[in-house]
Write a protein that holds these residues in place. Sequence first.
Motif, PDB file in Angstrom:
ATOM      1  N   PRO A   1      -7.442 -57.605 -35.839  1.00 41.85           N
ATOM      2  CA  PRO A   1      -6.100 -57.137 -36.169  1.00 41.85           C
ATOM      3  C   PRO A   1      -4.993 -57.637 -35.246  1.00 41.85           C
ATOM      4  CG  PRO A   1      -7.369 -55.380 -35.185  1.00 41.85           C
ATOM      5  CD  PRO A   1      -8.299 -56.538 -35.361  1.00 41.85           C
ATOM      6  N   ASN A   2      -5.372 -58.208 -34.093  1.00 38.65           N
ATOM      7  CA  ASN A   2      -4.340 -58.725 -33.194  1.00 38.65           C
ATOM      8  C   ASN A   2      -4.848 -59.968 -32.474  1.00 38.65           C
ATOM      9  OD1 ASN A   2      -5.719 -57.914 -30.682  1.00 38.65           O
ATOM     10  ND2 ASN A   2      -5.249 -55.836 -31.385  1.00 38.65           N
ATOM     11  N   VAL A   3      -3.955 -60.661 -31.814  1.00 40.27           N
ATOM     12  CA  VAL A   3      -4.278 -61.926 -31.169  1.00 40.27           C
ATOM     13  C   VAL A   3      -5.349 -61.771 -30.089  1.00 40.27           C
ATOM     14  CG1 VAL A   3      -2.472 -61.851 -29.403  1.00 40.27           C
ATOM     15  CG2 VAL A   3      -3.249 -64.055 -30.262  1.00 40.27           C
TER      16      VAL A   3
ATOM     17  N   SER B   1      -7.913 -59.760 -30.114  1.00 46.20           N
ATOM     18  CA  SER B   1      -9.248 -59.660 -30.712  1.00 46.20           C
ATOM     19  C   SER B   1      -9.708 -60.987 -31.296  1.00 46.20           C
ATOM     20  CB  SER B   1      -9.269 -58.567 -31.782  1.00 46.20           C
ATOM     21  OG  SER B   1      -8.380 -58.876 -32.828  1.00 46.20           O
TER      22      SER B   1
ATOM     23  N   LYS C   1      -5.893 -61.914 -39.751  1.00 44.77           N
ATOM     24  CA  LYS C   1      -5.375 -60.671 -39.180  1.00 44.77           C
ATOM     25  C   LYS C   1      -5.815 -59.496 -40.041  1.00 44.77           C
ATOM     26  CE  LYS C   1      -1.164 -58.586 -37.434  1.00 44.77           C
ATOM     27  NZ  LYS C   1       0.263 -58.787 -37.207  1.00 44.77           N
TER      28      LYS C   1
END
Length: 166
Positions: A42-44, A46, A122
């Motif tokens: 879900p985010n950069v 991860s 994402k």
Amino acid sequence: QKGGILDPSTPEGRKQLALNKGQVDQINNVLNSVNMNTAVGPNVFSRFGSLRNIFRPGAANFIGDVEQLASQLNLQSLIDAKARGATFGALSDQELQVLSNSATKIGAWRVKDKNGNVTGYKVKESDFKRELDKINNFAKLDYVYRGGNPEDVGVQLMPDGTYWAQ
């Protein structure tokens, strides 16, 4: 359809079965890839950001496999729409995107760099896997309906005539 593309006793039918089996195998490879966490999240943080290829070069292969799968689904969506009577002239990018999104959610999850290259997806890994499972179940069902052996793709024929896959 005896003698047609759905007839596994014809060369074209056997070819189609092999293609369907290959797609199921490809989806299983993506689902079981150790590199999924380098490209999905879900985010950069991860997804390891743009440095992921330095730390996990397999991420590029994972993204390539997913994009190839998505392209195959998009093409099938276009073929199916034409078979239902849709006519297309030159498709705009927006029209192609609508068609792409009708095949799978993967396109909506893409993260791209400034050059338009896909760098990740994402979305939560669990949602990504759920979408791949859905695609895989349809691919398995297609394989079985075309005359393939259910056991070849991990499908069981139940006593009540239904098919089950893990």
